[in-house]
Scaffold this motif. Structure first.
Motif, mmCIF file in Angstrom:
data_model
loop_
_atom_site.group_PDB
_atom_site.id
_atom_site.type_symbol
_atom_site.label_atom_id
_atom_site.label_comp_id
_atom_site.label_asym_id
_atom_site.label_seq_id
_atom_site.Cartn_x
_atom_site.Cartn_y
_atom_site.Cartn_z
ATOM 1 N N TYR A 51 44.612 41.622 37.356
ATOM 2 C CA TYR A 51 44.372 41.679 38.802
ATOM 3 C C TYR A 51 45.572 42.269 39.513
ATOM 4 O O TYR A 51 46.718 42.108 39.082
ATOM 5 C CB TYR A 51 44.155 40.280 39.378
ATOM 6 N N LYS A 52 45.336 42.885 40.656
ATOM 7 C CA LYS A 52 46.415 43.303 41.540
ATOM 8 C C LYS A 52 46.977 42.045 42.211
ATOM 9 O O LYS A 52 46.261 41.044 42.372
ATOM 10 C CB LYS A 52 45.896 44.275 42.595
ATOM 11 N N VAL A 80 44.920 40.355 44.906
ATOM 12 C CA VAL A 80 43.744 39.616 44.452
ATOM 13 C C VAL A 80 44.149 38.191 44.080
ATOM 14 O O VAL A 80 43.473 37.221 44.442
ATOM 15 C CB VAL A 80 43.054 40.333 43.273
ATOM 16 N N TRP A 81 45.281 38.057 43.367
ATOM 17 C CA TRP A 81 45.781 36.719 43.055
ATOM 18 C C TRP A 81 46.056 35.941 44.337
ATOM 19 O O TRP A 81 45.752 34.741 44.425
ATOM 20 C CB TRP A 81 47.050 36.792 42.215
ATOM 21 N N ARG A 130 35.116 32.624 39.054
ATOM 22 C CA ARG A 130 34.717 34.019 38.843
ATOM 23 C C ARG A 130 33.729 34.161 37.698
ATOM 24 O O ARG A 130 32.990 35.135 37.629
ATOM 25 C CB ARG A 130 35.953 34.887 38.570
ATOM 26 N N ASP A 139 45.845 39.638 32.388
ATOM 27 C CA ASP A 139 45.597 38.369 33.082
ATOM 28 C C ASP A 139 44.424 37.633 32.457
ATOM 29 O O ASP A 139 44.272 36.435 32.631
ATOM 30 C CB ASP A 139 45.314 38.611 34.561
ATOM 31 N N ALA A 142 40.169 46.120 42.587
ATOM 32 C CA ALA A 142 40.788 44.803 42.451
ATOM 33 C C ALA A 142 41.752 44.708 41.270
ATOM 34 O O ALA A 142 42.504 43.747 41.168
ATOM 35 C CB ALA A 142 39.706 43.732 42.304
ATOM 36 N N PHE A 143 41.728 45.707 40.400
ATOM 37 C CA PHE A 143 42.468 45.592 39.145
ATOM 38 C C PHE A 143 43.606 46.602 39.032
ATOM 39 O O PHE A 143 43.460 47.761 39.394
ATOM 40 C CB PHE A 143 41.520 45.793 37.956
#
Length: 112
Positions: free
Chosen positions: A10-11, A14-15, A25, A51, A76-77
């Motif tokens: 994840y970026k 997003v976390w 999720r 992740d 998002a990634f």
């Protein structure tokens, strides 16, 4: 059906959102995959370069690629990679077939 393993990262933003609003999720991913004719076999999180990773059952490579493209395009990634997963039985069959392949490495002399 063939299995595919996707590893993801994840970026940071997003976390940050997941910290503010935790969510399961796995259920969301399961629904998305089922709508695409695929099945979620599992979703796991890890520490390190990735992740987490998912194991997906898809009818074919095109379907798996479509899912990977759609997920990656979400933004998002920081990382999303997919690989085909084979069973032990499939590996043994591949090894038997490999014995019949006469591969010549680049620069190696061809023996007649």
């Amino acid at each position: 059906m063939p299995l595919y393993m996707s590893t993801f990262g994840y970026k940071p933003e997003v976390w940050a959102e997941l910290i503010k609003s935790p969510e399961n999720r796995e259920e969301t991913v399961r629904e998305i995959l089922e709508q695409a004719g695929c099945k979620l076999k599992g979703l796991w999180y890890s520490f390190g370069e990735a992740d987490g990773f998912v194991l997906i059952e898809a009818p074919d490579t095109v379907s798996a690629a479509a899912i990977a493209i759609a997920i990656t395009s979400s933004g998002a990634f920081r990382k999303f990679e997919t690989a085909v997963v084979i069973t032990q039985k499939e590996l043994l069959t591949a090894l038997e077939q490999a014995a019949e392949v006469a591969y010549v490495a680049p620069g190696a002399a061809v023996h007649a």
